[in-house]
Design a protein around this motif. Sequence first.
Motif, short mmCIF file in Angstrom:
data_model
loop_
_atom_site.label_atom_id
_atom_site.label_comp_id
_atom_site.label_asym_id
_atom_site.label_seq_id
_atom_site.Cartn_x
_atom_site.Cartn_y
_atom_site.Cartn_z
N ALA A 68 0.80 -1.22 0.00
CA ALA A 68 0.00 0.00 0.00
C ALA A 68 0.84 1.28 0.00
N VAL A 69 1.97 1.28 0.69
CA VAL A 69 2.80 2.48 0.75
C VAL A 69 3.43 2.78 -0.62
N PRO A 70 4.05 1.80 -1.32
CA PRO A 70 4.57 2.09 -2.66
C PRO A 70 3.46 2.50 -3.64
N LEU A 71 2.29 1.88 -3.50
CA LEU A 71 1.16 2.24 -4.36
C LEU A 71 0.74 3.68 -4.12
N LEU A 72 0.68 4.06 -2.87
CA LEU A 72 0.35 5.44 -2.51
C LEU A 72 1.36 6.40 -3.11
N ALA A 73 2.65 6.10 -2.96
CA ALA A 73 3.71 6.97 -3.49
C ALA A 73 3.59 7.14 -5.00
N ALA A 74 3.18 6.08 -5.70
CA ALA A 74 3.04 6.14 -7.15
C ALA A 74 1.86 6.98 -7.59
N ASN A 75 0.91 7.26 -6.69
CA ASN A 75 -0.30 8.00 -7.04
C ASN A 75 -0.26 9.47 -6.63
N LEU A 76 0.82 9.92 -6.03
CA LEU A 76 0.90 11.32 -5.62
C LEU A 76 1.00 12.21 -6.86
N GLY A 77 0.46 13.42 -6.74
CA GLY A 77 0.59 14.38 -7.83
C GLY A 77 -0.74 14.88 -8.34
N ASP A 78 -1.76 14.04 -8.34
CA ASP A 78 -3.07 14.47 -8.83
C ASP A 78 -4.00 14.68 -7.64
N GLU A 79 -5.21 15.08 -7.91
CA GLU A 79 -6.19 15.38 -6.86
C GLU A 79 -7.27 14.31 -6.83
N MET A 80 -7.71 13.96 -5.64
CA MET A 80 -8.80 13.00 -5.46
C MET A 80 -10.03 13.76 -4.98
N PRO A 81 -11.14 13.72 -5.72
CA PRO A 81 -12.35 14.40 -5.26
C PRO A 81 -12.99 13.68 -4.07
N GLY A 82 -12.53 12.49 -3.79
CA GLY A 82 -13.01 11.65 -2.69
C GLY A 82 -12.32 10.32 -2.83
N PRO A 83 -12.66 9.34 -1.98
CA PRO A 83 -12.07 8.00 -2.15
C PRO A 83 -12.55 7.38 -3.45
N TYR A 84 -11.78 6.44 -3.98
CA TYR A 84 -12.22 5.75 -5.19
C TYR A 84 -13.63 5.21 -4.97
N PRO A 85 -14.57 5.47 -5.89
CA PRO A 85 -15.91 4.92 -5.76
C PRO A 85 -15.87 3.39 -5.75
N VAL A 86 -16.61 2.81 -4.82
CA VAL A 86 -16.59 1.36 -4.65
C VAL A 86 -17.99 0.87 -4.30
N GLY A 87 -18.28 -0.34 -4.71
CA GLY A 87 -19.51 -1.03 -4.32
C GLY A 87 -19.18 -2.47 -3.98
N VAL A 88 -19.88 -3.02 -3.02
CA VAL A 88 -19.67 -4.41 -2.62
C VAL A 88 -20.65 -5.30 -3.36
N LEU A 89 -20.12 -6.30 -4.06
CA LEU A 89 -20.95 -7.25 -4.80
C LEU A 89 -21.32 -8.44 -3.94
N THR A 90 -20.34 -9.00 -3.22
CA THR A 90 -20.59 -10.11 -2.30
C THR A 90 -19.64 -10.01 -1.12
N SER A 91 -20.03 -10.66 -0.03
CA SER A 91 -19.20 -10.73 1.17
C SER A 91 -19.21 -12.17 1.65
N THR A 92 -18.02 -12.79 1.71
CA THR A 92 -17.90 -14.17 2.16
C THR A 92 -17.09 -14.20 3.44
N ARG A 93 -17.67 -14.73 4.52
CA ARG A 93 -16.99 -14.83 5.80
C ARG A 93 -16.42 -16.22 5.97
N ASP A 94 -15.10 -16.28 6.08
CA ASP A 94 -14.40 -17.54 6.32
C ASP A 94 -14.08 -17.61 7.81
N GLY A 95 -15.09 -17.86 8.62
CA GLY A 95 -14.91 -17.84 10.06
C GLY A 95 -15.19 -16.45 10.59
N ALA A 96 -14.89 -16.24 11.86
CA ALA A 96 -15.22 -14.98 12.52
C ALA A 96 -14.21 -13.87 12.25
#
Length: 199
Positions: free
Chosen positions: A106-134
């Motif tokens: 995550a840190v190298p990925l973050l460093a590679a994305n510096l320079g532009d502006e984010m109007p908010g977090p990347y838009p995301v939607g959850v399609l499914t959620s699978t719980r493998d235990g608690a």
Amino acid sequence: MRGVRARGAAALLLTAAVAATPTACSGAGSAVAPPTPVAPATTAPAPAPAPAAGDVAADPYVGDPAVVAVRDYLRQQALAINARQSDPAALPAFTATLTPAALEWAVPLLAANLGDEMPGPYPVGVLTSTRDGADRVELQLCLQDRGWQVDRAGGQPLNPAHFARASAVVVRSGERWLVDDVVGAGEECSAAQVREERF
């Protein structure tokens, strides 16, 4: 998407290999509560039809601790990009959303994305959620992986909007839920399947 890494060798925007077991927490506090115990390996159905952008009332995953953790990671990532900051020591809120293993991608990925502006977090939607235990949840996501970041000078999107599927692994360590992995799947999804949040 520039904030998620792709499957295989190429790094996109999400993350590294999915961890098979929960990892140790980073030690920072979190307001995310543990989930209500659920039978192992249950899969929640995808919303049908998908909620419109911003329609939280129709989203069956609102308040799910694993989903809250992913959204918090994406929010902190966007705030760090806007601050042009990728030094983990200066980003306690960002690092508190991730397992130690996740920090490695995550840190190298973050460093590679510096320079532009984010109007908010990347838009995301959850399609499914699978719980493998608690203590481990795998989410199938739809993410806007291109066309969200804008040029700082003119405020225009850097490229056309594109939406792609991804998976995220979220693990519980103590009372905290942390993102362990996010990997782009390469398949397309629909703008109707994501929710925008703007600063």
